[in-house]
Design a protein around this motif. Sequence first.
Motif, PDB file in Angstrom:
ATOM      1  N   ALA A  70      21.618 -46.812 -15.062  1.00  0.00           N
ATOM      2  CA  ALA A  70      21.755 -45.440 -14.562  1.00  0.00           C
ATOM      3  C   ALA A  70      21.205 -45.271 -13.152  1.00  0.00           C
ATOM      4  N   ASP A  71      20.057 -45.868 -12.859  1.00  0.00           N
ATOM      5  CA  ASP A  71      19.459 -45.711 -11.538  1.00  0.00           C
ATOM      6  C   ASP A  71      20.334 -46.296 -10.436  1.00  0.00           C
ATOM      7  N   VAL A 130      33.754 -51.080 -20.575  1.00  0.00           N
ATOM      8  CA  VAL A 130      34.454 -51.305 -19.307  1.00  0.00           C
ATOM      9  C   VAL A 130      34.889 -49.958 -18.716  1.00  0.00           C
ATOM     10  N   ALA A 131      35.428 -49.094 -19.575  1.00  0.00           N
ATOM     11  CA  ALA A 131      35.850 -47.768 -19.119  1.00  0.00           C
ATOM     12  C   ALA A 131      34.658 -46.960 -18.616  1.00  0.00           C
ATOM     13  N   ARG A 132      33.540 -47.091 -19.311  1.00  0.00           N
ATOM     14  CA  ARG A 132      32.337 -46.359 -18.898  1.00  0.00           C
ATOM     15  C   ARG A 132      31.832 -46.863 -17.543  1.00  0.00           C
ATOM     16  N   MET A 133      31.941 -48.155 -17.305  1.00  0.00           N
ATOM     17  CA  MET A 133      31.527 -48.702 -16.020  1.00  0.00           C
ATOM     18  C   MET A 133      32.430 -48.209 -14.888  1.00  0.00           C
ATOM     19  N   GLU A 134      33.687 -47.941 -15.195  1.00  0.00           N
ATOM     20  CA  GLU A 134      34.568 -47.365 -14.187  1.00  0.00           C
ATOM     21  C   GLU A 134      34.100 -45.957 -13.821  1.00  0.00           C
ATOM     22  N   PHE A 136      31.028 -45.068 -13.974  1.00  0.00           N
ATOM     23  CA  PHE A 136      29.820 -45.379 -13.210  1.00  0.00           C
ATOM     24  C   PHE A 136      30.193 -45.626 -11.745  1.00  0.00           C
ATOM     25  N   LYS A 137      31.249 -46.397 -11.539  1.00  0.00           N
ATOM     26  CA  LYS A 137      31.724 -46.698 -10.186  1.00  0.00           C
ATOM     27  C   LYS A 137      32.173 -45.425  -9.470  1.00  0.00           C
ATOM     28  N   THR A 138      32.888 -44.572 -10.188  1.00  0.00           N
ATOM     29  CA  THR A 138      33.336 -43.304  -9.602  1.00  0.00           C
ATOM     30  C   THR A 138      32.145 -42.435  -9.210  1.00  0.00           C
ATOM     31  N   ILE A 166      33.246 -49.021   0.502  1.00  0.00           N
ATOM     32  CA  ILE A 166      31.929 -49.656   0.410  1.00  0.00           C
ATOM     33  C   ILE A 166      31.585 -49.973  -1.037  1.00  0.00           C
ATOM     34  N   VAL A 167      31.798 -49.019  -1.919  1.00  0.00           N
ATOM     35  CA  VAL A 167      31.496 -49.249  -3.335  1.00  0.00           C
ATOM     36  C   VAL A 167      32.389 -50.345  -3.904  1.00  0.00           C
ATOM     37  N   ALA A 168      33.659 -50.347  -3.525  1.00  0.00           N
ATOM     38  CA  ALA A 168      34.591 -51.359  -4.031  1.00  0.00           C
ATOM     39  C   ALA A 168      34.163 -52.758  -3.610  1.00  0.00           C
TER      40      ALA A 168
END
Length: 213
Positions: A70-71, A130-134, A136-138, A166-168
């Motif tokens: 989360a951090d 995996v969906a949750r990590m997406e 997270f990325k957003t 940058i995030v990508a």
Amino acid sequence: MAPVDGKPGLRERKKQRTHAAISEAAITLFLEHGFNQVSVAQVAEAAEVSKRTLFAYFPTKEDLVVHRLADHETEIARVVRARPTGVAPLTAVREHFLKGLRERDPITGLNDHPQVRRVHQMILDAPSLVARMERFKTGAERALTQALRETADVSDLTARLAAVQIVAVHWALAQDNAARLASGEPADERCAGAVTDAEHAFALLETGLRQLT
């Protein structure tokens, strides 16, 4: 009543212990049996709490895993906000990522501790994670966009497009490192290549993001 010494009170310490107990019970069960094979009820039983209590701390089953990251969702945004005067956002992010590689920060993918690797693989094996990590990325993109709007002399559109890029890149570099370690390459052997890849990736970003000042 707040404690006078600034330390958490008894109630807060109890909540922290309960949170930690649920988290540890969940990860232990997930790694042993698989994320999809373990129910929330089993986690609650292992942690010796009710399902209602568990959901009070972790609203979804996926939260039992991703809360550990989360951090990091707003980490790049924090780096941009905290950069010294005169340092470009991209430079600050680049230096932070290279520092993470040197320190084997798991978020860079360059950490071959057995449990870190197993948690990474567990996430990849569970579609809901995996969906949750997406998401997270957003969230990271959204936070960085706001940080750029507030600290860089750029338009709203430039801030949003820069944040996405940058995030990508950050994400792709970490995934590449994690994949190499998952195939058996030791972190110490991968480090030089990871640094080279990061330097190359941020150089490409710099070429296209000259407006960031």
